[in-house]
Design an enzyme around this catalytic site. Structure first.
Site, PDB file in Angstrom:
ATOM      1  CD  GLU A 133      -2.480   1.258   2.745  1.00  0.00           C
ATOM      2  OE1 GLU A 133      -3.424   2.051   2.884  1.00  0.00           O
ATOM      3  OE2 GLU A 133      -2.094   0.492   3.660  1.00  0.00           O
ATOM      4  CE  LYS A 182      -8.492   1.310   3.094  1.00  0.00           C
ATOM      5  NZ  LYS A 182      -7.489   1.708   4.106  1.00  0.00           N
ATOM      6  CB  CYS A 204      -4.954  -1.168   4.637  1.00  0.00           C
ATOM      7  SG  CYS A 204      -4.506  -0.932   6.375  1.00  0.00           S
TER       8      CYS A 204
END
Length: 517
Positions: free
Chosen positions: A270, A328, A380
């Protein structure tokens, strides 16, 4: 005097049981504690009033979440540079809010299921517990960390995950705990037939879970693909420092140089490129050319500006022989965005907390297509959400999570995060790749076992081969609905039995009064 001592030691015992439960999760993984600790709490609230049950549940939650998510303090203090007093306050409030979930569950059980019958303990309490976990996963953006079922990635109960997800495992654990308590109480009454029945049901639950683990819910397709997972180990203190950007870019470039032509897919974590795509355009172009020349695909995290130029996305890009972008969807509250911004933003401005202001991506996005592989990506925190991760696409071959767990410091959070990714692989019967900035970078198989892992806090390239799978597990096909129906039936059965017991008690009381007259 005895009551005063009881009032003191029971909340303390509840807190100790909560701390013990934390050891059922990674990195300790003493999974039987996920049965014993809730059983202890169940025994404590068995005859307690609703009010006392609330505080016993709260003490249990404070011990559990206090020992399980203490790393929030590290993230805020070390990397948020917040004064110690406010860091302690924020962490304490967060733990207190999480502790309300077991507190309300315990109180609700004894307030609305008043008869001390086996249905209250075996049906109502487990059902309400799992319902509270599910609510916790979406309430106020949700915090699905430390759901009870995550502790069972190496136990027979994981066989329920492809059918009912991690929540189904939680229900199996809580029913086991409740049967254990009821069995011990029956033993004290010399009711051996009840003891044997409870042992039999516990055995059936665990044997069934073990047998379900052997079912091949998905099928292997094509040949294994070679992958290289690059763990850059860039210190969090330097990652966003403008003077250290070259350090990050050079580190990943040097670690990747020997991999061109050797791996089908190379993956960086990330925000591995800590520059917006518009700024790092030339660097990304060079990477794309290298990947294309060597017939490889490179996947990396990078911030991407929105089309309206009013903010940035936390994005994942694939370049080389195939190109694609994933944005995301589930952002971290107070870390990547400020919920209820009009209220909280001013408070955080006052505290001088360095906040991000990222934008979330569309809820429905196509998977990444790399060669013959169809990859379902997560960034994440997203991998913690069972329902967000669930897909109904039978052609998904592989799960991919890129993350930067350096925020957690050297805490248990890294292992907990990886354990949740392993549970997603079990639920969807697919291998998973978990790529972190400083660990734990790992390759996960369809059963949730870690095939390979990189050493933490070290610059490292984890190489391996991954077999693609396809198909649908029952969880992918049906989602949470079947489990919610089971929970509703359990609550209805317990509620009905409670009212029957009350009517019988009132009848007995009337008959007794009649005899006295």
């Amino acid at each position: 005097m005895e009551n005063k001592l009881k009032n003191l030691y029971q909340p303390l015992l509840a807190a100790i049981l909560g701390i013990a439960l934390m050891f059922a999760f990674a990195p300790f993984e003493i999974f039987p504690l996920a049965v014993l600790a809730p059983a202890g709490l169940c025994a404590l609230i068995y005859n307690a009033s609703p009010r006392r049950s609330f505080w016993l549940g709260f003490a249990f939650g404070a011990g559990f979440f206090g020992s399980g998510v203490y790393w929030i303090f590290i993230s805020i203090s070390r990397y948020g540079d917040v004064p110690a007093f406010f860091t302690i306050l924020i962490t304490a409030v967060f733990i207190a809010i999480l502790s309300l979930f077991p507190a309300i569950t315990c109180s609700f059980t004894n307030r609305h299921f008043t008869a001390n019958t086996h249905t209250k303990i075996v049906y109502a309490f487990p059902a309400l517990w799992v319902l509270s976990e599910w609510i916790r996963s979406w309430f106020f953006t949700g915090f699905p960390w430390l759901i009870l079922g995550y502790s069972q990635t190496h136990s027979p109960l994981k066989g329920f995950a492809p059918i009912f997800s991690v929540y189904g495992i939680s229900l199996a654990l809580m029913v086991t705990s409740s049967l254990l308590v009821c069995g011990i109480k029956a033993l004290r009454r010399n009711a051996y037939s009840t003891v044997y029945l409870n042992i039999f049901i516990i055995t059936v639950i665990w044997v069934t879970g073990g047998l379900l683990s052997y079912i091949p819910w998905t099928q292997a397709v094509d040949k294994p693909v070679s992958v290289s997972l690059v763990q850059g180990n860039i210190p969090q203190s330097l990652k966003w420092d403008a003077d250290s950007v070259e350090l990050s870019l050079n580190s990943y470039r040097e670690l990747t140089a020997p991999l061109w032509g050797q791996s089908d897919i190379i993956i960086w974590p990330e925000m591995a490129i800590p520059l917006p795509l518009s700024v790092a355009k030339d660097f990304v172009g060079d990477l794309s050319e290298l990947a294309t020349t060597h017939h490889s695909a490179l996947i990396f995290g990078i911030p991407v500006q929105t089309a309206q130029e009013d903010g940035y996305y936390n994005a994942l890009m694939a370049v080389g022989k195939d190109k694609g972008t994933y944005i995301k969807r589930q952002l971290v509250p107070f870390g990547e965005f400020v919920p209820m911004e009009n209220i909280f933003a001013r408070a955080f401005d006052f505290l001088d907390v360095p906040m991000s202001s990222l934008k979330s991506g569309p809820h429905h996005q196509p998977p990444l297509q790399v060669g013959n592989l169809t990859i379902l990506p997560f960034i994440c925190y997203e991998i913690a959400y069972p329902e967000l991760a669930r897909s109904i696409d039978p052609n998904i071959n592989l799960l991919l999570t890129v993350t930067n767990d350096a925020w957690f410091g050297e805490s248990t959070a890294q292992a907990q995060h990886l354990q949740m990714a392993a549970m997603r692989s079990i639920e969807m019967a697919r291998p998973g790749l978990f790529v972190s900035n400083d660990g734990i970078t790992a390759i996960i198989n369809t059963k949730g076992h870690i095939d390979k892992a990189a050493p933490t806090h070290t610059a490292f390239v984890l190489k391996g081969e991954v077999q693609a799978y396809k198909g649908l597990t029952p969880w992918m096909r049906n989602g949470i609905d079947p489990l919610l129906i089971i929970i509703a039936v359990m609550l209805f059965a317990s509620y009905r039995h409670t009212h029957q017991a009350k009517r019988q008690q009132n009848k007995d009381k009337r008959e007794h009064n009649g005899r006295d007259l």
